[in-house]
Each structure stands twice: as structure tokens, then as C-alpha cells.
Design a protein around this motif. Structure first.
Motif, PDB file in Angstrom:
ATOM      1  N   ALA A   1       0.826  -1.211   0.000  1.00 25.17           N
ATOM      2  CA  ALA A   1       0.000   0.000   0.000  1.00 25.17           C
ATOM      3  C   ALA A   1       0.857   1.257   0.000  1.00 25.17           C
ATOM      4  N   VAL A   2       1.942   1.237   0.753  1.00 25.50           N
ATOM      5  CA  VAL A   2       2.817   2.413   0.796  1.00 25.50           C
ATOM      6  C   VAL A   2       3.476   2.650  -0.558  1.00 25.50           C
ATOM      7  N   LEU A   3       4.011   1.581  -1.164  1.00 23.88           N
ATOM      8  CA  LEU A   3       4.657   1.749  -2.465  1.00 23.88           C
ATOM      9  C   LEU A   3       3.656   2.236  -3.505  1.00 23.88           C
ATOM     10  N   SER A   4       2.442   1.687  -3.506  1.00 26.07           N
ATOM     11  CA  SER A   4       1.423   2.139  -4.459  1.00 26.07           C
ATOM     12  C   SER A   4       1.117   3.619  -4.262  1.00 26.07           C
ATOM     13  N   TYR A   5       1.022   4.026  -2.995  1.00 27.25           N
ATOM     14  CA  TYR A   5       0.759   5.443  -2.706  1.00 27.25           C
ATOM     15  C   TYR A   5       1.899   6.320  -3.207  1.00 27.25           C
TER      16      TYR A   5
ATOM     17  N   ARG B   1      14.447   9.739   2.184  1.00 25.96           N
ATOM     18  CA  ARG B   1      13.499  10.320   1.244  1.00 25.96           C
ATOM     19  C   ARG B   1      12.270   9.425   1.161  1.00 25.96           C
ATOM     20  N   TYR B   2      11.227   9.957   0.531  1.00 24.16           N
ATOM     21  CA  TYR B   2       9.977   9.221   0.463  1.00 24.16           C
ATOM     22  C   TYR B   2       9.438   9.121  -0.956  1.00 24.16           C
ATOM     23  N   PHE B   3      10.294   9.305  -1.953  1.00 21.56           N
ATOM     24  CA  PHE B   3       9.809   9.120  -3.318  1.00 21.56           C
ATOM     25  C   PHE B   3      10.666   8.081  -4.026  1.00 21.56           C
ATOM     26  N   PRO B   4      10.033   7.308  -4.918  1.00 22.84           N
ATOM     27  CA  PRO B   4      10.749   6.221  -5.605  1.00 22.84           C
ATOM     28  C   PRO B   4      11.574   6.729  -6.772  1.00 22.84           C
TER      29      PRO B   4
ATOM     30  N   GLU C   1       1.664   6.615  -6.952  1.00 24.70           N
ATOM     31  CA  GLU C   1       0.530   7.442  -7.374  1.00 24.70           C
ATOM     32  C   GLU C   1       0.768   8.920  -7.083  1.00 24.70           C
ATOM     33  N   ARG C   2       1.343   9.217  -5.921  1.00 29.76           N
ATOM     34  CA  ARG C   2       1.643  10.612  -5.591  1.00 29.76           C
ATOM     35  C   ARG C   2       2.720  11.163  -6.521  1.00 29.76           C
ATOM     36  N   SER C   3       3.696  10.343  -6.849  1.00 27.54           N
ATOM     37  CA  SER C   3       4.736  10.800  -7.764  1.00 27.54           C
ATOM     38  C   SER C   3       4.160  11.107  -9.130  1.00 27.54           C
TER      39      SER C   3
ATOM     40  N   GLU D   1       6.708  16.818  -2.278  1.00 25.70           N
ATOM     41  CA  GLU D   1       5.658  17.034  -1.292  1.00 25.70           C
ATOM     42  C   GLU D   1       5.310  15.765  -0.506  1.00 25.70           C
ATOM     43  N   ILE D   2       5.893  14.632  -0.894  1.00 26.60           N
ATOM     44  CA  ILE D   2       5.644  13.395  -0.158  1.00 26.60           C
ATOM     45  C   ILE D   2       6.509  13.403   1.100  1.00 26.60           C
ATOM     46  N   ASN D   3       5.898  13.257   2.250  1.00 29.06           N
ATOM     47  CA  ASN D   3       6.635  13.233   3.506  1.00 29.06           C
ATOM     48  C   ASN D   3       6.002  12.237   4.457  1.00 29.06           C
TER      49      ASN D   3
END
Length: 442
Positions: A44-48, A117-120, A51-53, A60-62
Motif C-alpha cells: 500500500a505504501v509503495l502504491s501510494y 526520502r519518500y519518493f521512488p 501514485e503521488r509521484s 511534497e511526499i513526507n
């Protein structure tokens, strides 16, 4: 923008290069993998994050945004007081590493979450060639079947084998270091079933780990190695079919000459050593064993009979059989030959809601001369094998077994076989229980 395609849409992964169809397909396979499906929270976290990216604002992902969106934390909650996001991100990075070491071993493109960081991000990876032995280079000739040759020389298989070599190459060393530390660090601790069954220091005890090369062999060639062909080495291509290339030399050295076990076998062996410390045990690779080892000694065999062929000596005594299914070249199933009331005929890995469920076949039989005992531990996942090893050393697990066997001590326990069910989250068993039990004749 760098993008990952999902169906006819595109998900922006991070600022940079637009993905090719191959790169997009690689991300799709990651999202659909069993490694992530077995960890719903991580998935779920990776999907989020993906999707946010896709919205083009990865900065803005934190932590707080993830906590609110994925874990339904209240708006404005304090992340310093609730570490669920940080813990899950650590598990996500571990899952990504595991995926690219197993299911995704052949993937050319890898998704990573940089620490802090929080983005892939996605990048191409280079797979280092394994070290070569000082022998003439080898290659399989067209004398092999077209099916075997096709799989043997296909690029995904070469990449998988290269990665497995890099992964497993350090396992034997780590195995010995773990055991050396447990010998030095732990006092005498006759814990659980293994302490009662193998508590006599006057009888030799050997722990024989799985042969990780055989799993790679099956993934390449698609069939199981019999004990006879394992002993006389006829499962390997004959010398007169060998030609000269560097790639086949590496593969030949891997499947034919290395003596590696898998990480789960090493961890289970360490648990058993700790339970029996300071007693010395013999750590063996299947290739170093002979039939004599099973005539008088006590033995623990780790892994099913297709990755530890010595188990084939005892498999026909058992109702619960560990088999390698045609549908999964890397996995195992446990077949129940004669199901009793409310027992299934097949024990397979599956999900129950958020829990990943897998199974262990554990059996204790007399050795070939009935002068000692052999314990067989086979499972259909790495986590389940480790749970089976833990079952052998836990006093509460022994009590559950003794109740099933209607006896009072492990030392008086008659031969048996059983199936354990393990349920867990994040590759960690939360519940282990006996779901089937059979006494065996003497």
C-alpha cells in the motif's frame, strides 16, 4: 519526466527520463509480485508513493502525508510519537531488496527508495560477474535438449544465476560465523524438542543444510535431481558436451562445483546450535555426505527432498510429502496423500487478509540402521523453514507436540510427522500451530 506505465496510463516516478516499455513492464511486475503481495502494508505504501509521484510533485511526499493517507492517522498527527511510517519504509526497502534477489533477479531496472526520502526512483543495475575458477571455460553443446538449452542460455536465467551467486556466495561464510558466535556466547541450553531428542553428547549430530545450487538448477532446467544422479553427478551435462564460453563457465561453476546453502538453513542451524551449546555439532553440505552418515548418526535435514536430496531416503515413509510443483520452479508444496477429516489434500502458500500463510512439514524417523534419529524440516517458504527450526527449540512448541503424541517427554517420543501452519506479517511469523499430525510405525 520519468514515468512508469500502468495499463494505458503513466505514473510519474521522479523527474527524469520517460520509461521505455521494458522499464514500465518491470515496474508492473514489481507491483504484482508475491514478495509485495505478502506484505499488504508495504504494498500500500509503495502504491501510494507511485501514485503521488504521478502528480509530478514528489518533493511534497513526507512522513506525515503517508501516515495520514495510508495509515489513516488523524490530520496533523505527530510523526515523532508514531513511527509506523518509518518502520514500514524500512520494511519496504527490505522487500525491494528481497524482490530483486529472488522474483526480480532477472530485472534490468530496479525501483529504490533512497534513505531519508519518500519518493521512488528507478535505475538500471549492473550485475557483476561472479569470480571465475582457474579451469577451462565450459559451455553446453547442442547435444542438450532444445528446451533445456533455451532456458539455460536465455538472458533472464543468466541474470538470475549471476545474482544468486552474488547473494549466496557469502552465505557459507556467514553460516560459520553465526555458529562460531553461538558456540562462544551461549551457555548450555537444552531447549525444546531438539534438546530432548538430541541431548546425548555421546552420539554424533549432523545438521545438513539445503543445496542452494539445486534450486537454481531446477529454475534453469525445470526438473528435480534424484539422489542417485546427485551422488554420481550425472545430472550435470557430460564433459563431452562442453564447449568454450565465459558465460557457461560461470554457470557451470555455480551449479556444479560450489558448496553453498541458503540463508534460512544457516539461521535454523544457528538456532539449533544455540539450543545445544556448548555441544559441538557437525555442519554438512549435502555433497559431502554419504549413506553411512544416515546409518548410525543423528541428523537434521533442512529443506525439502529436491533441494536436499538425502531426504529422498525417507520420503516414502511419510504421508506428508514436500514436492516441487511444475507451476512454480522456485517453490514447494506439501501433499497430503491420505487426508483425514477436515484436512486438505494440498498445503500451499496463500494470503488470508493481511496475513501470509505458509506451511512446514516436520518429521522424525529412525535412521537407516535404527540406531539414531533423523529430523526432516521442509517448507514452502523461507519464513516457514525458519519457523520450523524455531519450533524445534521452543519449549511451548514441544509441549503442544507432546500433547498430540500423548506422551510426557521428548526423549520418549515415537516417530511422527506433522504439518505446521505459519501466519505472519512482513515475513515474520505471528502464529505457528500444528494443523495435522501422524504417528509413524517403528
Amino acid at each position: 519526466m520519468m514515468t512508469a506505465r500502468r495499463g494505458s496510463d503513466y505514473i510519474i516516478v521522479n523527474a527524469g527520463l520517460k520509461l521505455s516499455p521494458d522499464e514500465s513492464a518491470s515496474v508492473e511486475r514489481l507491483l504484482a509480485s508475491e514478495t509485495l503481495k505478502r506484505a499488504p502494508r508495504v504494498h500500500a505504501v509503495l502504491s501510494y508513493l507511485l501514485e503521488r509521484s504521478a502528480e509530478g510533485r514528489p518533493e511534497e511526499i513526507n512522513e506525515q502525508a503517508i501516515g495520514e493517507a495510508v495509515f489513516r492517522r488523524p490530520c496533523g498527527y505527530n510523526p515523532s510519537e508514531d513511527n509506523i511510517v518509518r518502520v514500514t519504509m524500512r520494511h519496504l526497502r527490505e522487500r525491494l531488496d528481497r524482490y530483486y534477489e529472488t522474483e526480480g533477479a532477472a530485472e534490468r531496472w530496479v525501483v529504490r527508495i533512497p534513505k531519508g526520502r519518500y519518493f521512488p526512483v528507478i535505475a538500471a543495475r549492473e550485475i557483476s560477474a561472479p569470480p571465475l575458477l582457474d579451469e577451462p571455460p565450459l559451455i553446453l553443446s547442442p547435444a542438450l535438449s532444445s528446451h533445456a538449452a533455451t532456458h539455460f542460455w536465455s538472458s533472464p536465467f543468466l541474470l538470475r544465476v549471476g545474482l544468486v551467486i552474488l547473494l549466496v556466495g557469502n552465505v557459507v561464510l556467514g553460516y560459520e560465523l553465526i555458529l562460531q558466535r553461538t558456540r562462544a556466547a551461549y551457555p548450555v541450553n537444552q531447549a525444546g524438542l531438539v534438546g530432548d531428542v538430541f541431548g546425548d553428547p555421546g552420539q554424533r549430530l549432523s545438521i545438513i543444510g539445503a543445496d542452494s545450487d539445486l534450486q537454481a538448477y531446477r529454475q534453469i532446467f525445470g526438473h528435480v535431481v534424484s539422489l542417485r544422479s546427485y551422488l554420481d553427478r550425472t545430472y550435470l551435462p557430460p564433459p563431452d558436451t562442453i564447449q568454450d564460453t565465459e558465460e557457461s563457465k560461470r554457470i557451470w561453476n555455480f551449479i556444479g562445483k560450489r558448496k553453498d546453502t541458503n540463508i534460512s538453513s544457516a539461521l535454523v542451524a544457528a538456532d539449533l546450535q544455540r539450543a545445544l551449546a556448548p555441544r559441538q555439532i557437525n555442519l554438512r553440505h549435502p555433497r559431502d555426505c554419504t549413506v553411512r552418515d544416515f546409518e548410525h548418526d543423528n541428523v537434521v535435514l533442512l529443506g525439502g527432498p529436491w533441494i536436499n536430496p538425502w531426504g529422498q531416503l525417507f520420503e516414502d515413509r511419510l504421508n506428508f510429502r514436500v514436492v516441487a510443483p511444475d507451476s512454480n520452479a522456485a517453490g514447494s508444496e506439501i501433499v497430503n496423500l491420505r487426508p483425514q477429516s477436515n484436512e486438505p489434500r494440498l498445503y500451499q502458500t496463500h494470503n488470508e487478509g493481511a496475513f501470509a500463510v505458509s506451511y512446514v512439514r516436520l518429521a522424525m524417523v529412525p535412521n537407516l540402521r535404527d540406531g539414531g534419529k533423523v529430523i526432516l524440516v521442509g517448507a514452502n517458504s523461507e519464513e516457514a523453514l525458519e519457523a520450523g527450526g524455531a519450533f524445534l527449540v521452543r519449549p511451548d512448541a514441544e509441549r503442544e507436540l507432546l500433547e498430540r503424541a500423548h506422551t510426557k517427554s521428548g526423549s520418549s517420543l515415537r516417530p511422527f510427522e506433522l504439518v505446521l501452519e505459519t501466519k505472519g506479517l512482513e515475513s515474520t511469523p505471528r502464529r505457528v500451530r500444528i494443523v495435522a499430525y501422524r504417528p509413524l510405525g517403528s
